[in-house]
Enzyme design. Sequence first.
Site, PDB file in Angstrom:
ATOM      1  N   PRO A   1       0.916  -1.048   0.195  1.00  0.00           N
ATOM      2  CA  PRO A   1       0.031   0.026  -0.139  1.00  0.00           C
ATOM      3  C   PRO A   1       0.673   1.431   0.086  1.00  0.00           C
ATOM      4  CG  PRO A   1       0.041  -1.077   2.037  1.00  0.00           C
ATOM      5  CD  PRO A   1       0.889  -1.995   1.064  1.00  0.00           C
TER       6      PRO A   1
ATOM      7  N   ASP B   1       3.424   1.611 -11.435  1.00  0.00           N
ATOM      8  CA  ASP B   1       2.194   2.259 -11.407  1.00  0.00           C
ATOM      9  C   ASP B   1       2.611   3.524 -10.812  1.00  0.00           C
ATOM     10  OD1 ASP B   1       0.962   0.078 -12.438  1.00  0.00           O
ATOM     11  OD2 ASP B   1       0.216  -0.672 -10.684  1.00  0.00           O
TER      12      ASP B   1
ATOM     13  N   LYS C   1      -1.950   4.484 -14.595  1.00  0.00           N
ATOM     14  CA  LYS C   1      -3.313   4.667 -14.994  1.00  0.00           C
ATOM     15  C   LYS C   1      -4.014   5.474 -14.100  1.00  0.00           C
ATOM     16  CE  LYS C   1      -3.659   0.065 -17.657  1.00  0.00           C
ATOM     17  NZ  LYS C   1      -3.711   0.861 -18.717  1.00  0.00           N
TER      18      LYS C   1
ATOM     19  N   GLY D   1       1.058  -1.360  -7.305  1.00  0.00           N
ATOM     20  CA  GLY D   1       0.786  -1.159  -6.177  1.00  0.00           C
ATOM     21  C   GLY D   1      -0.138  -2.176  -5.340  1.00  0.00           C
ATOM     22  N   GLY D   2       0.024  -2.518  -4.165  1.00  0.00           N
ATOM     23  CA  GLY D   2      -0.753  -3.723  -3.552  1.00  0.00           C
ATOM     24  C   GLY D   2      -0.124  -4.794  -3.798  1.00  0.00           C
ATOM     25  N   ASP D   3      -0.984  -5.818  -4.310  1.00  0.00           N
ATOM     26  CA  ASP D   3      -0.809  -7.015  -4.920  1.00  0.00           C
ATOM     27  C   ASP D   3      -1.148  -6.994  -6.453  1.00  0.00           C
ATOM     28  OD1 ASP D   3      -0.431 -10.312  -3.714  1.00  0.00           O
ATOM     29  OD2 ASP D   3      -1.870 -10.043  -5.733  1.00  0.00           O
TER      30      ASP D   3
ATOM     31  N   THR E   1      -2.286  -6.331  -0.020  1.00  0.00           N
ATOM     32  CA  THR E   1      -2.973  -5.578  -0.682  1.00  0.00           C
ATOM     33  C   THR E   1      -4.053  -4.472   0.394  1.00  0.00           C
ATOM     34  OG1 THR E   1      -5.078  -5.746  -1.977  1.00  0.00           O
ATOM     35  CG2 THR E   1      -5.107  -7.265  -0.241  1.00  0.00           C
TER      36      THR E   1
ATOM     37  N   MET F   1     -11.197   1.585  -5.710  1.00  0.00           N
ATOM     38  CA  MET F   1     -11.558   2.445  -6.595  1.00  0.00           C
ATOM     39  C   MET F   1     -13.109   2.855  -6.568  1.00  0.00           C
ATOM     40  SD  MET F   1      -9.445   0.658  -9.828  1.00  0.00           S
ATOM     41  CE  MET F   1      -9.805  -1.206  -9.280  1.00  0.00           C
TER      42      MET F   1
END
Length: 281
Positions: free
Chosen positions: A24, A47, A69, A100-102, A130, A182
């Site tokens: 994270p 990312d 993105k 990012g995350g998993d 995550t 998101m």
Amino acid sequence: MDYFTGISPNGQRAGDVLFVGAGPGDPDLLTVRAHRALGQARVVLHDRLVSEDILALVNPAARLVEVGKTGFGPSIAQSEINALLVHLASDGEQVVRLKGGDPALFGRLDEEIEALDQAGIAWSVVPGITSASAASARIGRSLTRRGRNGALRIVTGHDAKGFADQDWRALAAEGAVTALYMGKRAARFVSGRLMMHGAGADLPVTIVENISRVDERIVATCLGDLPDAVETCDGPALILLGLAPHPRMTARSLPAELALSDFPFFPSLLKEASHGSRATS
């Protein structure tokens, strides 16, 4: 240990790709393997949301390429990212695709793996923590609890067609817990659909913004107030539906780093543990 084998599935000498979960944001939450892979990489495709603290761990000689993105904003096409991965690895580069995350959660991992498979490029995946796991840890709550929920739903607020449709009845069921990724722009849509399918306006909801970073913020709210609550969040946020923070957690979580001097009993405990281990070795 060298995590880059340089041997493709067809036996030809080539570069290869490591998909690495950046977690994270807090570099202390990286796995040991992820940390080492960053130190060995020659090219890192990352990312937009990978933190600067994590990028600082990358091999100084490596080339950093942002391929992030932006939700509802400028983004690099997935096909371009796929082509770049194949091009770099085909040239013999050791590539880290830093997500990012998993990588396996809303990271388009399958699409990128399929492109590498078609090109005969070797790859492997290094999992990461995550956001749902990090958020639950920060608010002091379990994502599952005996007698409350035997399942956890991880959903996205929007997909390629717009706001994502879900099994709203299941998400609205009593005791259900859902991690909404998101979901800031979809908050009004989600809250409306859940209440249409039986969820109460007083359903506890926790928003964790900038999870694990120095500007992390925890917002405790309810389903009826969720659309207004997310308006206070400027950074990336995870929404936990059906969970309230532990009472001991404040609007601002515990500091990410705590010195041993904050806990005067720790040095003595560590000393005792050290002596005990020597005595039994």
